[in-house]
Design a protein around this motif. Structure first.
Motif, PDB file in Angstrom:
ATOM      1  N   GLY A  55       2.402  15.327   7.409  1.00 15.81           N
ATOM      2  CA  GLY A  55       1.253  15.475   8.296  1.00 15.81           C
ATOM      3  C   GLY A  55      -0.028  14.910   7.732  1.00 15.81           C
ATOM      4  O   GLY A  55      -1.118  15.261   8.193  1.00 15.81           O
ATOM      5  N   ARG A  56       0.075  14.026   6.756  1.00 16.69           N
ATOM      6  CA  ARG A  56      -1.116  13.527   6.073  1.00 16.69           C
ATOM      7  C   ARG A  56      -1.287  12.024   6.251  1.00 16.69           C
ATOM      8  O   ARG A  56      -0.321  11.273   6.269  1.00 16.69           O
ATOM      9  N   LEU A  57      -2.528  11.603   6.395  1.00 12.28           N
ATOM     10  CA  LEU A  57      -2.871  10.186   6.349  1.00 12.28           C
ATOM     11  C   LEU A  57      -3.069   9.788   4.891  1.00 12.28           C
ATOM     12  O   LEU A  57      -3.489  10.601   4.069  1.00 12.28           O
ATOM     13  N   TYR A  58      -2.764   8.563   4.565  1.00 16.11           N
ATOM     14  CA  TYR A  58      -2.994   8.107   3.199  1.00 16.11           C
ATOM     15  C   TYR A  58      -3.950   6.906   3.225  1.00 16.11           C
ATOM     16  O   TYR A  58      -3.929   6.090   4.144  1.00 16.11           O
ATOM     17  N   PRO A  59      -4.818   6.803   2.222  1.00 17.63           N
ATOM     18  CA  PRO A  59      -5.810   5.716   2.194  1.00 17.63           C
ATOM     19  C   PRO A  59      -5.149   4.374   1.900  1.00 17.63           C
ATOM     20  O   PRO A  59      -4.169   4.294   1.153  1.00 17.63           O
ATOM     21  N   THR A  60      -5.668   3.327   2.479  1.00 16.08           N
ATOM     22  CA  THR A  60      -5.138   1.981   2.271  1.00 16.08           C
ATOM     23  C   THR A  60      -6.114   1.170   1.422  1.00 16.08           C
ATOM     24  O   THR A  60      -7.293   1.509   1.317  1.00 16.08           O
ATOM     25  N   GLU A  61      -5.605   0.117   0.830  1.00 17.49           N
ATOM     26  CA  GLU A  61      -6.441  -0.782   0.031  1.00 17.49           C
ATOM     27  C   GLU A  61      -6.347  -2.211   0.548  1.00 17.49           C
ATOM     28  O   GLU A  61      -7.338  -2.803   0.946  1.00 17.49           O
ATOM     29  N   GLY A 114       7.344  13.377  -2.229  1.00 21.02           N
ATOM     30  CA  GLY A 114       6.730  12.698  -1.106  1.00 21.02           C
ATOM     31  C   GLY A 114       5.285  13.115  -0.888  1.00 21.02           C
ATOM     32  O   GLY A 114       4.805  14.111  -1.436  1.00 21.02           O
ATOM     33  N   TYR A 115       4.608  12.368  -0.051  1.00 21.14           N
ATOM     34  CA  TYR A 115       3.193  12.588   0.209  1.00 21.14           C
ATOM     35  C   TYR A 115       2.969  13.656   1.271  1.00 21.14           C
ATOM     36  O   TYR A 115       1.906  14.246   1.358  1.00 21.14           O
ATOM     37  N   GLY A 116       3.983  13.907   2.106  1.00 17.98           N
ATOM     38  CA  GLY A 116       3.845  14.914   3.163  1.00 17.98           C
ATOM     39  C   GLY A 116       3.884  14.289   4.536  1.00 17.98           C
ATOM     40  O   GLY A 116       3.437  13.157   4.726  1.00 17.98           O
ATOM     41  N   PHE A 166      -0.779   6.237   8.810  1.00 15.74           N
ATOM     42  CA  PHE A 166       0.127   7.362   9.001  1.00 15.74           C
ATOM     43  C   PHE A 166       1.583   6.970   8.824  1.00 15.74           C
ATOM     44  O   PHE A 166       2.409   7.772   8.444  1.00 15.74           O
ATOM     45  N   GLU A 167       1.926   5.696   9.099  1.00 16.78           N
ATOM     46  CA  GLU A 167       3.306   5.249   8.963  1.00 16.78           C
ATOM     47  C   GLU A 167       3.361   3.861   8.356  1.00 16.78           C
ATOM     48  O   GLU A 167       2.383   3.113   8.402  1.00 16.78           O
ATOM     49  N   VAL A 168       4.504   3.544   7.793  1.00 15.33           N
ATOM     50  CA  VAL A 168       4.721   2.276   7.109  1.00 15.33           C
ATOM     51  C   VAL A 168       5.555   1.363   8.001  1.00 15.33           C
ATOM     52  O   VAL A 168       6.437   1.828   8.725  1.00 15.33           O
ATOM     53  N   HIS A 169       5.296   0.069   7.906  1.00 10.73           N
ATOM     54  CA  HIS A 169       6.066  -0.892   8.697  1.00 10.73           C
ATOM     55  C   HIS A 169       7.381  -1.207   7.980  1.00 10.73           C
ATOM     56  O   HIS A 169       7.767  -2.361   7.794  1.00 10.73           O
ATOM     57  N   ASN A 170       8.049  -0.178   7.553  1.00  9.90           N
ATOM     58  CA  ASN A 170       9.356  -0.259   6.905  1.00  9.90           C
ATOM     59  C   ASN A 170       9.913   1.161   6.908  1.00  9.90           C
ATOM     60  O   ASN A 170       9.363   2.046   6.254  1.00  9.90           O
ATOM     61  N   ASP A 189       0.826  -1.205   0.000  1.00 13.33           N
ATOM     62  CA  ASP A 189       0.000   0.000   0.000  1.00 13.33           C
ATOM     63  C   ASP A 189       0.863   1.259   0.000  1.00 13.33           C
ATOM     64  O   ASP A 189       0.566   2.237  -0.701  1.00 13.33           O
ATOM     65  N   ALA A 190       1.925   1.234   0.802  1.00 12.32           N
ATOM     66  CA  ALA A 190       2.821   2.393   0.860  1.00 12.32           C
ATOM     67  C   ALA A 190       3.505   2.613  -0.487  1.00 12.32           C
ATOM     68  O   ALA A 190       3.650   3.758  -0.939  1.00 12.32           O
ATOM     69  N   TRP A 191       3.928   1.543  -1.139  1.00 16.09           N
ATOM     70  CA  TRP A 191       4.589   1.670  -2.437  1.00 16.09           C
ATOM     71  C   TRP A 191       3.649   2.274  -3.478  1.00 16.09           C
ATOM     72  O   TRP A 191       4.071   3.050  -4.332  1.00 16.09           O
ATOM     73  N   ARG A 192       2.373   1.952  -3.380  1.00 14.92           N
ATOM     74  CA  ARG A 192       1.394   2.543  -4.289  1.00 14.92           C
ATOM     75  C   ARG A 192       1.340   4.066  -4.105  1.00 14.92           C
ATOM     76  O   ARG A 192       1.286   4.817  -5.094  1.00 14.92           O
ATOM     77  N   VAL A 193       1.378   4.530  -2.857  1.00 19.22           N
ATOM     78  CA  VAL A 193       1.344   5.965  -2.590  1.00 19.22           C
ATOM     79  C   VAL A 193       2.652   6.618  -3.026  1.00 19.22           C
ATOM     80  O   VAL A 193       2.657   7.719  -3.583  1.00 19.22           O
ATOM     81  N   ILE A 194       3.774   5.943  -2.798  1.00 17.14           N
ATOM     82  CA  ILE A 194       5.074   6.476  -3.214  1.00 17.14           C
ATOM     83  C   ILE A 194       5.119   6.666  -4.719  1.00 17.14           C
ATOM     84  O   ILE A 194       5.662   7.657  -5.227  1.00 17.14           O
ATOM     85  N   ALA A 195       4.545   5.714  -5.453  1.00 15.89           N
ATOM     86  CA  ALA A 195       4.560   5.795  -6.921  1.00 15.89           C
ATOM     87  C   ALA A 195       3.826   7.037  -7.419  1.00 15.89           C
ATOM     88  O   ALA A 195       4.123   7.537  -8.515  1.00 15.89           O
ATOM     89  N   GLU A 196       2.885   7.544  -6.611  1.00 14.74           N
ATOM     90  CA  GLU A 196       2.148   8.746  -7.017  1.00 14.74           C
ATOM     91  C   GLU A 196       2.978  10.014  -6.812  1.00 14.74           C
ATOM     92  O   GLU A 196       2.854  10.964  -7.582  1.00 14.74           O
TER      93      GLU A 196
END
Length: 266
Positions: free
Chosen positions: A144-150, A140-142, A160-164, A128-135
């Motif tokens: 202070g922002r939450l990102y939607p998960t799939e 970067g996404y920022g 809010f954070e990635v397990h990596n 999911d994080a890699w999908r947001v990174i690709a955008e």
């Protein structure tokens, strides 16, 4: 606390293993041995795979150093072996061999036990994080922002954070942030490693610091970003300050010596 225990374990084991090269007073030596044993046992009994990984990488580095001529010490090798054996026996006795074997099995892909229950979610979290990174790979996404998960929407619909840690930094700060993050730690590890050669008395602690950060960086590939915790940031700040205080004067002294020493005449 466990990262501090990992650092203490690696440092004290290395000090113990090199004791005959740098003899210690009896009371001081006893405290080093007790600290090495207790911190090692704390890490082993944590039952956290990321902390085990960081500790094992550090210990592999200790063994490597022990094979080098300037660190070679038969007594130290025996002591190092004993502390590992005692720690492992204590862990098996306290928790039972079956429990530990199950925990170790959870490292394997496709493992199906109570400790492997979160493996799939952690992998999907990174996807999911890699999908947001690709955008937004560059800026970067920022922060202070939450990102939607799939893939982990059943776990949490927004994250809010990635397990990596590396993906987390890339997602939040962009590619330049990732380069700076990696470069900072690589520079720190290199400085500590070189500093161990400049200061013979401090070399076990500086070498242990380098090994600790190598292990920590590897562990955060399956763990959260350490600087998100205030106490970890403070701990790293203290380590950085101690490194600068220890290495700085030696580097200045060496640089001054190199610049003031006349070149040999031809």
């Amino acid at each position: 606390m466990l990262y501090m225990a990992i650092f203490s374990s690696i440092t004290l084991i290395l000090m113990w293993a090199t004791a005959s090269r740098n003899p210690m007073q009896p009371l001081y030596g006893a405290l080093v041995r007790f600290g090495a044993a207790s911190s090692t046992l704390l890490v082993l009994l944590s039952f956290r795979r990321s902390f085990w990984l960081a500790w094992v990488i550090g210990i592999v580095g200790v063994v490597y150093l022990m094979t080098r001529s300037r660190w070679s010490n038969p007594r130290g090798v025996i002591s190092l072996g004993l502390i590992l054996i005692v720690g492992l026996i204590a862990a098996f006795v306290s928790l039972g061999g079956e429990n530990i074997a199950t925990r170790l099995e959870s490292f394997l892909p496709g493992a199906d036990n109570q400790f492997a229950a979160t493996n799939e979610d952690h992998v999907n979290d990174m996807i999911d994080a890699w999908r947001v990174i690709a955008e937004e790979p560059v800026f970067g996404y920022g922060i202070g922002r939450l990102y939607p998960t799939e893939l982990i929407a059943g776990w949490k619909t927004d994250s809010f954070e990635v397990h990596n840690a590396f993906l987390h930094v890339w997602l939040k700060y962009g590619i330049l942030g990732l380069v700076a993050y990696i470069g900072f730690h690589v520079g720190w590890i290199r400085s500590a490693w070189i500093g161990g050669h400049l200061d013979r008395a401090a070399s076990p602690a500086l070498a242990a610091l380098a090994l600790f950060f190598v292990g920590e960086l590897a562990a955060t590939m399956v763990g959260t970003w350490p600087y998100g915790s205030t106490h970890m940031s403070v701990f790293h700040g203290v380590l950085l300050a101690c490194t600068a205080v220890t290495i700085g004067p030696r580097v200045v002294e060496r640089t001054t010596l190199e610049t003031t020493t006349p070149a040999p005449s031809s």
